[in-house]
Write a protein that holds these residues in place. Structure first.
Motif, PDB file in Angstrom:
ATOM      1  N   THR A  92       0.844  -1.200   0.000  1.00 47.43           N
ATOM      2  CA  THR A  92       0.000   0.000   0.000  1.00 47.43           C
ATOM      3  C   THR A  92       0.875   1.244   0.000  1.00 47.43           C
ATOM      4  O   THR A  92       0.630   2.191  -0.756  1.00 47.43           O
ATOM      5  N   LYS A  93       1.921   1.246   0.825  1.00 45.58           N
ATOM      6  CA  LYS A  93       2.864   2.371   0.860  1.00 45.58           C
ATOM      7  C   LYS A  93       3.576   2.509  -0.479  1.00 45.58           C
ATOM      8  O   LYS A  93       3.715   3.615  -1.013  1.00 45.58           O
ATOM      9  N   GLU A  94       4.003   1.392  -1.053  1.00 39.74           N
ATOM     10  CA  GLU A  94       4.691   1.426  -2.346  1.00 39.74           C
ATOM     11  C   GLU A  94       3.776   1.966  -3.443  1.00 39.74           C
ATOM     12  O   GLU A  94       4.203   2.760  -4.284  1.00 39.74           O
ATOM     13  N   ARG A  96       1.292   4.049  -3.031  1.00 39.47           N
ATOM     14  CA  ARG A  96       1.188   5.492  -2.789  1.00 39.47           C
ATOM     15  C   ARG A  96       2.423   6.203  -3.331  1.00 39.47           C
ATOM     16  O   ARG A  96       2.325   7.238  -4.000  1.00 39.47           O
ATOM     17  N   ASP A  97       3.606   5.632  -3.076  1.00 39.65           N
ATOM     18  CA  ASP A  97       4.864   6.222  -3.554  1.00 39.65           C
ATOM     19  C   ASP A  97       4.920   6.256  -5.082  1.00 39.65           C
ATOM     20  O   ASP A  97       5.582   7.125  -5.663  1.00 39.65           O
ATOM     21  N   LEU A  98       4.238   5.319  -5.738  1.00 35.33           N
ATOM     22  CA  LEU A  98       4.186   5.282  -7.203  1.00 35.33           C
ATOM     23  C   LEU A  98       3.113   6.209  -7.782  1.00 35.33           C
ATOM     24  O   LEU A  98       2.931   6.266  -8.985  1.00 35.33           O
ATOM     25  N   GLY A  99       2.383   6.904  -6.903  1.00 32.18           N
ATOM     26  CA  GLY A  99       1.376   7.855  -7.354  1.00 32.18           C
ATOM     27  C   GLY A  99      -0.054   7.357  -7.292  1.00 32.18           C
ATOM     28  O   GLY A  99      -0.975   8.058  -7.714  1.00 32.18           O
ATOM     29  N   SER A 100      -0.269   6.159  -6.780  1.00 33.14           N
ATOM     30  CA  SER A 100      -1.630   5.637  -6.650  1.00 33.14           C
ATOM     31  C   SER A 100      -2.388   6.368  -5.555  1.00 33.14           C
ATOM     32  O   SER A 100      -1.802   6.758  -4.549  1.00 33.14           O
ATOM     33  N   GLN A 105      -7.216   2.583   3.651  1.00 28.19           N
ATOM     34  CA  GLN A 105      -6.001   2.215   4.371  1.00 28.19           C
ATOM     35  C   GLN A 105      -6.075   0.743   4.791  1.00 28.19           C
ATOM     36  O   GLN A 105      -7.166   0.193   4.953  1.00 28.19           O
TER      37      GLN A 105
END
Length: 136
Positions: A92-94, A96-100, A105
């Motif tokens: 989930t964090k990854e 978000r980091d990719l712009g998703s 949560q």
């Protein structure tokens, strides 16, 4: 990792369940229902592919371009199963980091999943889940 299930909203999940069971000899689990009157069946095919058939008050008949509610009849999300709760959190964090966009949560659900919901680059909903241990 593997695709755990594909989810559809419907106005009549019993009708859909009966269709998939009759036509494809799929096996349907017990109906799940929560306090929001959300109901679902997990329908498993012989190859272990699972459809989640979902029903809830207020679901739109179809997606409309001027309505951003994610609940509408038809394909809802693709669920990718991972091994652990920690994997759900990390991916989930990854994402978000990719712009998703993170739509939901990571959390434990009443039906035994630990899951989050993110979008892919086209806005499709992707559930990242650790499935219930006895139902993977």
């Amino acid at each position: 990792m593997h695709i755990h299930h594909i989810a559809f909203f419907s106005k009549d999940i019993s009708r859909l369940k009966d269709f998939y069971v009759a036509l494809f000899q799929a096996q349907a689990g017990e109906m799940y229902q929560d306090e929001r009157n959300f109901r679902s069946y997990m329908v498993r095919f012989k190859n272990k592919t699972v459809l989640e058939l979902m029903q809830m008050p207020g679901v739109l008949a179809r997606a409309t371009p001027d309505h951003d509610d994610i609940h509408h009849v038809g394909l809802h999300h693709l669920a990718i199963a991972v091994e652990s709760d920690d994997d759900v959190i990390a991916l989930t964090k990854e994402a978000r980091d990719l712009g998703s966009a993170v739509i939901k949560q990571p959390e434990q659900t009443g039906d035994g999943f630990f899951e989050s919901m993110v979008t892919d680059p086209d806005g499709n909903l992707i559930e990242i889940c650790r499935a219930p241990l006895s139902k993977q």
